[in-house]
Design an enzyme around this catalytic site. Structure first.
Site, mmCIF file in Angstrom:
data_model
loop_
_atom_site.group_PDB
_atom_site.id
_atom_site.type_symbol
_atom_site.label_atom_id
_atom_site.label_comp_id
_atom_site.label_asym_id
_atom_site.label_seq_id
_atom_site.Cartn_x
_atom_site.Cartn_y
_atom_site.Cartn_z
ATOM 1 N N ASP A 159 0.988 -0.758 0.131
ATOM 2 C CA ASP A 159 0.340 0.669 0.226
ATOM 3 C C ASP A 159 1.116 1.354 0.136
ATOM 4 O O ASP A 159 1.755 1.597 1.120
ATOM 5 C CB ASP A 159 -0.704 -0.452 0.889
ATOM 6 C CG ASP A 159 -2.140 0.867 1.524
ATOM 7 O OD1 ASP A 159 -1.488 2.077 0.727
ATOM 8 O OD2 ASP A 159 -3.131 0.906 1.724
ATOM 9 N N ILE A 160 0.556 2.123 -0.917
ATOM 10 C CA ILE A 160 1.450 3.280 -1.572
ATOM 11 C C ILE A 160 1.289 3.993 -0.366
ATOM 12 O O ILE A 160 2.369 4.754 0.657
ATOM 13 C CB ILE A 160 1.570 3.800 -2.426
ATOM 14 C CG1 ILE A 160 2.541 4.575 -3.304
ATOM 15 C CG2 ILE A 160 0.777 4.927 -2.795
ATOM 16 C CD1 ILE A 160 2.378 4.996 -4.247
ATOM 17 N N GLY A 172 -10.156 3.896 -5.919
ATOM 18 C CA GLY A 172 -8.486 3.717 -6.038
ATOM 19 C C GLY A 172 -7.694 4.202 -5.284
ATOM 20 O O GLY A 172 -7.431 4.138 -3.940
ATOM 21 N N VAL A 173 -6.311 4.465 -5.532
ATOM 22 C CA VAL A 173 -5.111 5.168 -5.134
ATOM 23 C C VAL A 173 -5.596 6.625 -4.759
ATOM 24 O O VAL A 173 -5.291 7.123 -3.558
ATOM 25 C CB VAL A 173 -3.710 4.443 -5.535
ATOM 26 C CG1 VAL A 173 -4.319 5.546 -6.402
ATOM 27 C CG2 VAL A 173 -3.478 4.818 -4.837
ATOM 28 N N ASP A 174 -5.871 7.054 -5.545
ATOM 29 C CA ASP A 174 -6.503 8.450 -5.093
ATOM 30 C C ASP A 174 -7.060 8.905 -3.887
ATOM 31 O O ASP A 174 -7.088 9.071 -2.614
ATOM 32 C CB ASP A 174 -7.726 8.984 -6.024
ATOM 33 C CG ASP A 174 -7.325 10.410 -5.830
ATOM 34 O OD1 ASP A 174 -7.035 11.378 -5.740
ATOM 35 O OD2 ASP A 174 -8.457 10.885 -7.225
ATOM 36 N N SER A 210 -3.032 4.480 -13.784
ATOM 37 C CA SER A 210 -3.973 4.574 -14.997
ATOM 38 C C SER A 210 -4.530 3.017 -15.191
ATOM 39 O O SER A 210 -5.484 2.732 -15.885
ATOM 40 C CB SER A 210 -3.248 4.488 -16.352
ATOM 41 O OG SER A 210 -3.771 5.798 -17.144
ATOM 42 N N THR A 211 -3.681 1.944 -14.512
ATOM 43 C CA THR A 211 -3.771 1.061 -14.784
ATOM 44 C C THR A 211 -5.588 0.057 -13.806
ATOM 45 O O THR A 211 -5.908 -1.723 -13.703
ATOM 46 C CB THR A 211 -3.272 -0.416 -14.500
ATOM 47 O OG1 THR A 211 -2.725 0.045 -13.182
ATOM 48 C CG2 THR A 211 -1.579 0.106 -15.434
ATOM 49 N N GLY A 212 -5.885 0.752 -13.610
ATOM 50 C CA GLY A 212 -7.468 0.756 -12.455
ATOM 51 C C GLY A 212 -7.992 1.366 -13.186
ATOM 52 O O GLY A 212 -8.633 0.881 -14.377
ATOM 53 N N TYR A 257 -8.752 3.493 -14.866
ATOM 54 C CA TYR A 257 -9.050 3.440 -16.357
ATOM 55 C C TYR A 257 -8.369 2.839 -16.821
ATOM 56 O O TYR A 257 -8.352 3.206 -18.908
ATOM 57 C CB TYR A 257 -7.779 4.950 -16.112
ATOM 58 C CG TYR A 257 -8.278 6.794 -15.928
ATOM 59 C CD1 TYR A 257 -9.132 6.672 -15.306
ATOM 60 C CD2 TYR A 257 -7.303 7.420 -15.230
ATOM 61 C CE1 TYR A 257 -10.213 8.288 -15.123
ATOM 62 C CE2 TYR A 257 -7.742 8.754 -15.278
ATOM 63 C CZ TYR A 257 -8.869 9.012 -14.947
ATOM 64 O OH TYR A 257 -9.793 10.394 -14.413
HETATM 65 N N1 AR6 Z 1 -1.327 1.392 -2.830
HETATM 66 C C1 AR6 Z 1 -0.444 1.545 -3.999
HETATM 67 N N2 AR6 Z 1 -1.474 0.995 -5.535
HETATM 68 C C2 AR6 Z 1 -3.411 1.091 -4.988
HETATM 69 C C3 AR6 Z 1 -3.267 1.268 -3.816
HETATM 70 C C4 AR6 Z 1 -2.739 1.866 -2.618
HETATM 71 N N3 AR6 Z 1 -3.091 1.933 -1.886
HETATM 72 N N4 AR6 Z 1 -4.682 1.374 -4.593
HETATM 73 C C5 AR6 Z 1 -4.711 1.068 -5.530
HETATM 74 N N5 AR6 Z 1 -4.071 1.094 -6.106
HETATM 75 P P1 AR6 Z 1 -6.739 3.854 -9.461
HETATM 76 P P2 AR6 Z 1 -6.252 5.126 -12.262
HETATM 77 C C6 AR6 Z 1 -3.689 0.375 -7.735
HETATM 78 O O1 AR6 Z 1 -8.582 3.172 -10.290
HETATM 79 O O2 AR6 Z 1 -6.205 3.942 -13.263
HETATM 80 C C7 AR6 Z 1 -9.406 7.553 -9.279
HETATM 81 O O3 AR6 Z 1 -11.374 6.841 -8.341
HETATM 82 C C8 AR6 Z 1 -4.763 -0.322 -8.236
HETATM 83 O O4 AR6 Z 1 -4.656 -1.346 -7.957
HETATM 84 O O5 AR6 Z 1 -6.300 3.858 -8.564
HETATM 85 O O6 AR6 Z 1 -4.700 5.946 -12.955
HETATM 86 C C9 AR6 Z 1 -8.828 8.940 -9.058
HETATM 87 O O7 AR6 Z 1 -10.103 9.541 -8.719
HETATM 88 C C10 AR6 Z 1 -4.387 0.238 -9.466
HETATM 89 O O8 AR6 Z 1 -2.594 -0.924 -10.027
HETATM 90 O O9 AR6 Z 1 -5.992 4.879 -10.998
HETATM 91 C C11 AR6 Z 1 -9.567 8.787 -10.622
HETATM 92 O O10 AR6 Z 1 -9.927 8.987 -11.344
HETATM 93 C C12 AR6 Z 1 -3.341 1.612 -9.769
HETATM 94 O O11 AR6 Z 1 -3.354 1.384 -8.403
HETATM 95 C C13 AR6 Z 1 -8.930 7.085 -11.638
HETATM 96 O O12 AR6 Z 1 -9.123 5.968 -10.336
HETATM 97 C C14 AR6 Z 1 -4.207 2.211 -10.489
HETATM 98 O O13 AR6 Z 1 -5.631 2.274 -10.297
HETATM 99 C C15 AR6 Z 1 -7.325 7.149 -11.662
HETATM 100 O O14 AR6 Z 1 -7.746 5.878 -12.625
#
Ligand code: AR6
Length: 170
Positions: free
Chosen positions: A9-10, A31-33, A116-118, A120
């Site tokens: 977890d970042i 997600g991570v955001d 972008s791999t979640g 998006y």
């Molecule tokens: N620590 C590390 N990596 C994580 C964590 C964490 N706590 N949680 C998720 N990931 P995403 P995107 C990984 O969807 O695709 C949001 O709603 C996850 O497994 O977080 O860039 C934003 O507000 C994946 O591999 O980001 C935007 O609207 C990676 O983080 C949109 O999603 C990215 O997944 C951005 O989409």
């Protein structure tokens, strides 16, 4: 070795700077955001209001507020819609612009999630190659950041990065 790999977890990391895969409003999301905003606290969203949003491929800096990480770079990745070259350029730009801020600020360690791999939908194999290639080229040409960590949250991403690391050792 200036590039490392981590599964976890970042938001737990005690480093100079982590990168957030944000949305253009910078007001938090899923997600991570969502995880970053939740742990950093409401002050982060308050501060982000002053940043005036963020376009795809751009990056903006904030402090880490309640996170252990001292700083957060917010970057907005592309949604994957099959317009390959533009999306590839935009994703590379997320990494490059974040690295540029880390260089200017002389951050020792910068940690990236798999942008972008979640939500998006960017294919993980393509995204991992863009992340690695952009970062390794930047580090060859610049002294800062001293170290970059790719923080994977799922084993599929972790295995893809491991394959890249192994191919670099040959
Ligand atoms: N620590 C590390 N990596 C994580 C964590 C964490 N706590 N949680 C998720 N990931 P995403 P995107 C990984 O969807 O695709 C949001 O709603 C996850 O497994 O977080 O860039 C934003 O507000 C994946 O591999 O980001 C935007 O609207 C990676 O983080 C949109 O999603 C990215 O997944 C951005 O989409």
């Amino acid at each position: 070795m200036r590039i490392e790999l981590l599964l976890g977890d970042i938001t737990d990391l005690d480093v100079d700077c982590i990168v957030n895969a944000a949305r253009p409003s910078l007001m938090g999301g899923g997600g991570v955001d969502g995880a970053i905003h939740k742990k950093a606290g409401n002050e982060l969203a308050e501060f982000c209001k002053s940043l005036g949003g963020c376009k795809v491929g751009e990056a903006k800096l904030s402090s880490g507020f309640n996170l252990k990480s001292k700083n957060i770079i917010h970057t907005v990745g592309p949604r994957y819609l099959f317009k390959k070259q533009k999306e590839e350029d935009d994703l590379a730009s997320c990494y490059y612009q974040s690295l540029l801020i880390a260089k200017e600020r002389k951050f020792y360690t910068l940690v990236f999630p798999n942008i972008s791999t979640g939500a998006y939908g960017y294919p993980k194999d393509l995204a991992s190659k863009i992340a690695f290639n952009t970062t390794s080229k930047f580090l060859l040409e610049n002294d800062f950041p001293r170290k970059v960590i790719f923080c994977c949250f799922d084993t599929e991403n972790m295995e893809l990065y491991l394959e890249i690391f192994k191919s670099q050792l040959l």
